[in-house]
Design a protein around this motif. Structure first.
Motif, PDB file in Angstrom:
ATOM      1  N   GLU A  71       0.815  -1.243  -0.078  1.00 60.59           N
ATOM      2  CA  GLU A  71      -0.040   0.038  -0.061  1.00 60.59           C
ATOM      3  C   GLU A  71       0.897   1.126  -0.078  1.00 60.59           C
ATOM      4  O   GLU A  71       0.658   2.397  -0.585  1.00 60.59           O
ATOM      5  CB  GLU A  71      -0.862  -0.030   1.297  1.00 60.59           C
ATOM      6  CG  GLU A  71      -2.032  -0.976   1.291  1.00 60.59           C
ATOM      7  CD  GLU A  71      -2.991  -0.670   0.338  1.00 60.59           C
ATOM      8  OE1 GLU A  71      -3.332   0.387  -0.214  1.00 60.59           O
ATOM      9  OE2 GLU A  71      -3.773  -1.760  -0.158  1.00 60.59           O
ATOM     10  N   LEU A  72       1.849   1.151   0.701  1.00 64.17           N
ATOM     11  CA  LEU A  72       2.892   2.468   0.876  1.00 64.17           C
ATOM     12  C   LEU A  72       3.484   2.804  -0.583  1.00 64.17           C
ATOM     13  O   LEU A  72       3.844   3.795  -0.727  1.00 64.17           O
ATOM     14  CB  LEU A  72       3.765   2.455   1.805  1.00 64.17           C
ATOM     15  CG  LEU A  72       3.214   2.293   3.201  1.00 64.17           C
ATOM     16  CD1 LEU A  72       4.273   2.176   4.666  1.00 64.17           C
ATOM     17  CD2 LEU A  72       2.589   3.818   3.602  1.00 64.17           C
ATOM     18  N   ARG A  73       3.837   1.561  -1.124  1.00 65.46           N
ATOM     19  CA  ARG A  73       4.408   1.629  -2.304  1.00 65.46           C
ATOM     20  C   ARG A  73       3.540   2.431  -3.423  1.00 65.46           C
ATOM     21  O   ARG A  73       3.724   3.253  -4.289  1.00 65.46           O
ATOM     22  CB  ARG A  73       4.656   0.283  -3.112  1.00 65.46           C
ATOM     23  CG  ARG A  73       6.007  -0.219  -2.366  1.00 65.46           C
ATOM     24  CD  ARG A  73       6.348  -1.707  -3.042  1.00 65.46           C
ATOM     25  NE  ARG A  73       7.490  -2.220  -2.264  1.00 65.46           N
ATOM     26  CZ  ARG A  73       7.617  -3.548  -1.924  1.00 65.46           C
ATOM     27  NH1 ARG A  73       6.572  -4.449  -2.300  1.00 65.46           N
ATOM     28  NH2 ARG A  73       8.687  -3.958  -1.508  1.00 65.46           N
ATOM     29  N   GLY A  74       2.240   2.224  -3.334  1.00 67.84           N
ATOM     30  CA  GLY A  74       1.062   2.879  -4.094  1.00 67.84           C
ATOM     31  C   GLY A  74       1.002   4.177  -3.578  1.00 67.84           C
ATOM     32  O   GLY A  74       0.770   5.033  -4.394  1.00 67.84           O
ATOM     33  N   VAL A  75       1.277   4.576  -2.078  1.00 68.97           N
ATOM     34  CA  VAL A  75       1.229   5.864  -1.827  1.00 68.97           C
ATOM     35  C   VAL A  75       2.541   6.809  -2.433  1.00 68.97           C
ATOM     36  O   VAL A  75       2.155   7.973  -3.102  1.00 68.97           O
ATOM     37  CB  VAL A  75       1.558   6.101  -0.282  1.00 68.97           C
ATOM     38  CG1 VAL A  75       1.628   7.488   0.108  1.00 68.97           C
ATOM     39  CG2 VAL A  75       0.124   5.583   0.527  1.00 68.97           C
TER      40      VAL A  75
END
Length: 304
Positions: A240-244
């Motif tokens: 998810e943080l990579r998506g952020v």
């Protein structure tokens, strides 16, 4: 290590959202506590899943005027007050925490054969959500919002409290835009200690809160939705943080990269909000935590 976030059962109100119901009280109605304190109901300020909020004039039993407060009314079934009592206990624990809304009084009462808990809070102004609707808060303030929220969570971590419902509607500004406070602890819980003695074990589980701050920073600038997932593995959080980070890049928000990188590094160990604050304040855009919130030119002059 699997990090699991299980949201508690929704107080039997999941099918009776407070915002879908008729107003609990009417303007001018007087509510009395068992100790004799009086609350005169004013305009309705809003409602959510678990309660309705009204402006109210608060008078103590001895006649002392306490001024205008925000009254949150939560309806519950007879004999099933554990959730509202838990919210009151958590709010009392949070009383010393700076930037958490102040609880002035709380009590239960019966109205039209229905049980209610009344929470009386200090009255604050606009929420971050309302300030984001038709305008964008500038970059220094985006950083400042995250900095303050991380500071709140650092204190909550020491108390063993997980907030778990972070979104722009829960952050309120005072009228002079100097201070911002967190409100609505209806879904907060006292964290259970992790008894796992392995190297990767957390003392408390807090990844959800910190990840929410990252999404909140994105939301301040782009209207992106705040992450709302009750159960995620550590690997899923990292994904998810990579998506952020992709979203940050797309929206010219490189100033938050160091913060997201630090959060990713901490995912498999104990989260440090102090380190996350330092990573956030090391962004390309500087800000002073003691300054007022500076708004964009599109904000009406009365709010500047």
């Amino acid at each position: 290590m699997k990090v699991v976030y299980v949201f508690r059962k929704l107080r039997k109100l999941c099918t009776m959202n407070a915002s879908d119901q008729d107003d609990y009280v009417r303007r001018g109605q007087i509510l009395l506590s068992g100790s004799g304190s009086k609350f005169e109901i004013g305009e309705k300020l809003g409602s959510g899943a678990f309660g309705q909020v009204y402006q109210s004039r608060y008078t103590k039993k001895n006649g002392t005027e306490e001024g205008i407060v925000a009254v949150k009314l939560v309806k519950y079934e007879e004999g099933e007050d554990a959730d509202v009592q838990r919210e009151r206990e958590i709010l009392n624990l949070c009383a010393p925490v700076e930037n958490v809304i102040t609880l002035k009084k709380a009590f239960t009462f019966i109205l039209d054969e229905q049980h209610f808990m009344l929470f009386a809070f200090e009255k604050y102004g606009l929420s971050l959500e309302s300030m984001l609707k038709d305008r964008i808060i500038n970059v220094p303030n985006t950083l400042k919002v995250g900095y303050i929220v991380l500071g709140i969570f650092e204190h909550l971590q020491k108390l063993g409290i997980v907030f778990r419902d972070l979104h722009p509607g829960q952050l309120l500004f005072c009228s002079d835009l100097v201070h911002m406070k967190l409100t609505d602890f209806g879904m907060a819980q006292q964290a259970k200690r992790n008894k796992n003695t392995t190297k990767e074990a957390n003392t408390y589980v807090y990844a959800f809160d910190a990840a929410s701050v990252a999404f909140l920073l994105v939301c301040c600038r782009t209207d992106a939705k705040v992450m709302d997932k009750p159960e995620l593995t550590t690997s899923a959080f990292v994904n998810e943080l990579r998506g952020v980070k992709d979203t940050l890049l797309q929206n010219n928000m490189m100033f938050a990269y160091e913060f997201v990188d630090e959060l990713t590094r901490q995912m498999r160990g104990n989260l440090s909000y102090a380190k996350l604050q330092r990573a956030l304040s090391a962004g390309l855009v500087t800000f002073d935590p003691d300054d007022k919130f500076i708004l964009t030119d599109s904000v009406p002059s009365m709010l500047a």
